[in-house]
Design a protein around this motif. Sequence first.
Motif, PDB file in Angstrom:
ATOM      1  N   ASP A 157      50.698 165.044  78.194  1.00  0.00           N
ATOM      2  CA  ASP A 157      51.072 166.450  78.339  1.00  0.00           C
ATOM      3  C   ASP A 157      52.347 166.474  79.192  1.00  0.00           C
ATOM      4  O   ASP A 157      52.297 166.411  80.424  1.00  0.00           O
ATOM      5  N   LEU A 158      53.499 166.543  78.520  1.00  0.00           N
ATOM      6  CA  LEU A 158      54.772 166.390  79.229  1.00  0.00           C
ATOM      7  C   LEU A 158      55.126 167.596  80.100  1.00  0.00           C
ATOM      8  O   LEU A 158      55.862 167.461  81.074  1.00  0.00           O
ATOM      9  N   LYS A 159      54.601 168.763  79.751  1.00  0.00           N
ATOM     10  CA  LYS A 159      54.857 169.932  80.606  1.00  0.00           C
ATOM     11  C   LYS A 159      54.241 169.711  81.985  1.00  0.00           C
ATOM     12  O   LYS A 159      54.816 170.093  83.004  1.00  0.00           O
ATOM     13  N   ALA A 160      53.063 169.080  81.999  1.00  0.00           N
ATOM     14  CA  ALA A 160      52.403 168.789  83.282  1.00  0.00           C
ATOM     15  C   ALA A 160      53.243 167.804  84.094  1.00  0.00           C
ATOM     16  O   ALA A 160      53.366 167.936  85.317  1.00  0.00           O
ATOM     17  N   VAL A 161      53.846 166.823  83.415  1.00  0.00           N
ATOM     18  CA  VAL A 161      54.706 165.850  84.106  1.00  0.00           C
ATOM     19  C   VAL A 161      55.905 166.567  84.733  1.00  0.00           C
ATOM     20  O   VAL A 161      56.322 166.250  85.853  1.00  0.00           O
ATOM     21  N   MET A 162      56.453 167.548  84.028  1.00  0.00           N
ATOM     22  CA  MET A 162      57.632 168.280  84.531  1.00  0.00           C
ATOM     23  C   MET A 162      57.335 169.045  85.823  1.00  0.00           C
ATOM     24  O   MET A 162      58.243 169.393  86.569  1.00  0.00           O
ATOM     25  N   ARG A 163      56.070 169.313  86.080  1.00  0.00           N
ATOM     26  CA  ARG A 163      55.715 170.076  87.285  1.00  0.00           C
ATOM     27  C   ARG A 163      55.471 169.170  88.498  1.00  0.00           C
ATOM     28  O   ARG A 163      55.247 169.653  89.605  1.00  0.00           O
ATOM     29  N   LEU A 164      55.519 167.852  88.296  1.00  0.00           N
ATOM     30  CA  LEU A 164      55.221 166.925  89.393  1.00  0.00           C
ATOM     31  C   LEU A 164      56.416 166.729  90.320  1.00  0.00           C
ATOM     32  O   LEU A 164      57.569 166.877  89.916  1.00  0.00           O
ATOM     33  N   SER A 165      56.108 166.352  91.568  1.00  0.00           N
ATOM     34  CA  SER A 165      57.157 165.996  92.528  1.00  0.00           C
ATOM     35  C   SER A 165      56.727 164.688  93.187  1.00  0.00           C
ATOM     36  O   SER A 165      55.572 164.268  93.046  1.00  0.00           O
ATOM     37  N   PRO A 166      57.639 164.010  93.932  1.00  0.00           N
ATOM     38  CA  PRO A 166      57.255 162.742  94.580  1.00  0.00           C
ATOM     39  C   PRO A 166      55.989 162.848  95.438  1.00  0.00           C
ATOM     40  O   PRO A 166      55.258 161.871  95.590  1.00  0.00           O
ATOM     41  N   ALA A 167      55.713 164.042  95.954  1.00  0.00           N
ATOM     42  CA  ALA A 167      54.510 164.229  96.784  1.00  0.00           C
ATOM     43  C   ALA A 167      53.220 164.071  95.967  1.00  0.00           C
ATOM     44  O   ALA A 167      52.139 163.872  96.526  1.00  0.00           O
ATOM     45  N   ASP A 168      53.348 164.164  94.619  1.00  0.00           N
ATOM     46  CA  ASP A 168      52.164 164.072  93.744  1.00  0.00           C
ATOM     47  C   ASP A 168      51.857 162.640  93.304  1.00  0.00           C
ATOM     48  O   ASP A 168      50.979 162.423  92.463  1.00  0.00           O
ATOM     49  N   ALA A 169      52.574 161.653  93.835  1.00  0.00           N
ATOM     50  CA  ALA A 169      52.436 160.267  93.353  1.00  0.00           C
ATOM     51  C   ALA A 169      51.008 159.743  93.504  1.00  0.00           C
ATOM     52  O   ALA A 169      50.453 159.158  92.569  1.00  0.00           O
ATOM     53  N   LEU A 170      50.398 159.951  94.666  1.00  0.00           N
ATOM     54  CA  LEU A 170      49.045 159.421  94.894  1.00  0.00           C
ATOM     55  C   LEU A 170      48.031 160.084  93.960  1.00  0.00           C
ATOM     56  O   LEU A 170      47.194 159.404  93.346  1.00  0.00           O
ATOM     57  N   ALA A 171      48.125 161.415  93.818  1.00  0.00           N
ATOM     58  CA  ALA A 171      47.202 162.139  92.928  1.00  0.00           C
ATOM     59  C   ALA A 171      47.389 161.671  91.478  1.00  0.00           C
ATOM     60  O   ALA A 171      46.414 161.499  90.734  1.00  0.00           O
ATOM     61  N   SER A 172      48.642 161.436  91.076  1.00  0.00           N
ATOM     62  CA  SER A 172      48.929 160.966  89.709  1.00  0.00           C
ATOM     63  C   SER A 172      48.325 159.585  89.491  1.00  0.00           C
ATOM     64  O   SER A 172      47.722 159.314  88.447  1.00  0.00           O
TER      65      SER A 172
END
Length: 719
Positions: free
Chosen positions: A66-81
Motif C-alpha cells: 500500500d504505497l499511499k501508507a508508505v508516503m505518510r511515513l517519516s524517519p520517526a516511524d522506522a521502528l514501527a515499520s
Amino acid sequence: MKTIQYELANGIATLTFDEPGSPVNTMCAQWQHDMSEVTAQVLQDKAAIKGIVLASAKATFFAGADLKAVMRLSPADALASYTEIELLKKNFRTLETLGVPVVSCLNGTALGGGWEVALLGHHRIAVDDKKIQFGLPEVTLGLLPGASGVTKMTRHLGLLAAQPYLLEGKLFGPHEAQEMGLVHALVSNASQLRGEALAWITASQGDPAKAQHPWETKDYRIPGGTPANPKIAMALTVAPAMLKKQTRGLYPAPEAILACMVEGAQVDLETALRIESRYLAKLMTGTNAKAMINTFFFNMNAIKSGQSRPRDVPRFKPAKVGLLGAGMMGAGIAYAQASKGIATVLKDVSQDKADAGKAYSAKITQPRVDKGRMSTSDQAALLARIKATDKVADLAGCELIIEAVFERRDLKAKVTQEAEPMLAPGGFFASNTSTLPISGLAAASANPAKFIGIHFFSPVDKMKLVEIIRGKQTDDETVARAFDYVQALGKIPIVVNDSRGFYTSRTFGTFVMEGAAMLGEGVPAAAIENAGIQCGMPVGPLAVLDETALSLSVHVLDQTRADYKAEGKTYIATPGELLVERLVKEFDRKGRAAGAGFYDYPLEKGAKKTLWPQLKTLFETPSATWDITELKDRLLYRQAVETARCLSENVLTTVHDANIGSIFGIGFPAWTGGAMQFIYGMGVDAFVQRAEQLAAKFGPGFALSDKVKATIKQHQPVY
C-alpha cells in the motif's frame, strides 16, 4: 476478516485474497491485520488441514504494498515499520513451516509484495498468458522487496542470477518463471488452477519434502555458492564499484539490496529475513523512496490514466499521419509511427531527402533483424507503412499532419499553409517546434482551434516523453486527440500551455545557461561538468550545449530579441547566453556538429572529446572561489525555481506533468522524483531559504516571488 476469505473443506484450507472496494489486492493495514487473524485460524485448525491453497478473487493475483501508507511515513516511524514487516514475515513463516503443502494459484499478475505472497507457496501454478507479469520492481521505487523477496529470490536463484530481478527490477512472464523453477506448472486458464492445486496436494501427502521450501532441507546449497566461493567472491568485489558507477551514490535502494543479498547469504534464514526487514524499514521511511514512489508510481499513473486529457472527448486512434521534413526529427517520428502500425507520409522538398528520412527506419531496425529479434517480413512491413515523397498531394486524407522543419517562423508558416488543405475532414495540424510559441505559429493556420504543438525529443526512438502544447485558440478535442496520438506511439504525454520555450525547453535552458554562467565567473569547466554529473544529470551542462548546438542557442537568442523588439520591449540576455554568443560569434565554436564547441571533437575514430584548452586561458580565473556543493545546488535549484514559475504562470497546470516532464524530457535526476518533488523532498521552507541565499549571491534566476511561493504550497501533494 475483510480482505481474506477463509474456508476449510475436505482438509483443504483456502485463503482467497479479496480487498473490498479495490480493483486489486494490496498489503494494506487491514490485510496485514487479516493475515495475523487467518494465520491464527490455520494454527487452530492444523490437525484438520492436509493442504493450503492461496487464491485471488481479483482479475490479478496480488498488486503489492500500500504505497499511499508508505508516503505518510517519516524517519520517526522506522521502528514501527520494522515491527510491522517482522510480524508479516512471522505469519508467512508460520504458514510455510506448518508441515502441509502450500500452493499459490496465480490467476494473473503478481508484482512486488504480490510476488512475495506468491513465493509463500511451496508449489506455484500460473495461467499461461503472455500478458501476466511477475517480479519485484521495488528498486524502481526506491524500496527493496522486504517481505522475504530478497532472501527467497537469492536462495532460489543464487547471488549472481538473482541480481537482474532484484537490483534492476527485471520482470518476467509465466514461461520464464517456469524455466527458472519459480513456477512449477502452467494451465491454459484460471478455471483449471484449483483442480491442479488439489491434485498436487493429494499427490504430496506423506512426502514431507513437498511441504517445505528447498532451503529447509539439510543438504541445501545456494545455487552458485555463497560469498565464500572464490568465483562469487571475485564477482562481488567489483559489484559495488559497478553499482556506484551506475547510481553515482544517489540511489540507496540498489546498494541496500546488494548488501542484503550478500549479508543474508552468509547467515541462517531467520537472520537473513531480519536483516532484510531492517534495510526495508530504513528505505521506507527515507526521503528517496517517497520521491520515487510519488513520481514513478502516482504521477506516472496520473498521466497513463489521462488526468491531463480533456474529458468527454471520444478516444482517437490515428490511421494515417503526415510529416513535413524528413530530417532527424521527422525521420524519427516516422519510425515511431510505423513501428506502431500507423500509415505514415514522410514529405520533404526532394525525393532524395524523403528517401534518406525513410532509410533511418531501415538503419534502426537492421541490428534487430541481424540479431534475430525482428523478422525480415516485419521489417519490410514497417518500411512499407512509410511513404517517402516530395509531393504535397500525397498527404491527402491524413488525420494529423506534423511539421518538423527548421525553427524559422516564415518557413513553418509556408509549409502549414501548403499542407493544411490536405487534412482529412476533422483532421488537425501540429508543430514539432521546441521553442516558438504555438499561438504565433497558429496565425498561419486556416483553423487555429485545430492547431497544436506536439514536441518530440531527440532521438525520438529513445526518448519517451512528448510535450503537448495548447495554443491560445486550441480546442479541447485537439488536445485530447494529440494526447491519444502520443499514447498510441507508446510514449508519455504531458500537456502544457503556450509560452516561449514551453516548459521543457525553457527549464532545460536554465540548466545549460547556469553552467555557461559559471564558466563566465571563472569556475573551471571540468568542475562545472563534474557538478552536473555528481548531482545526477545525465551529462554536464557544457557537453549538452555542444550536443544541442551553440549556434542554435544563439539563433534562439536572436529570435527572442527580435520578438521582444517587435513588442516594443528589450530582451536582457543572461550571463550564460552572452558567453555562448561570444563563443559562437567571436571564436566560431558552434557545437559538436561543427566539430568545435566547449569541447574539441577529434576526427579519428574512437578518439574521445576533450575540453577546449582555450577555455582555461579565456575564462578561468585562479582567484575564483567555488564550492562543488554550491555548483550542484545551482544546477538543480535553478531548474526547480523555473519549474515552480511555470506552474505559477499556468504554463504547467499539474505537479505530475512537471515531475515526469523534467525527468523524461530534460534528464532532471530521477533520485529527486522530479523538479517539483525536489522542492517537496527538501521541505518547502528549506528550499525557499536556500533559493534566497542563491539569489542573493548569483542573481534573479533563483528569486522566488510571493506568487511562486504560494503556488508551491498550493500544489503540495497530500497522501
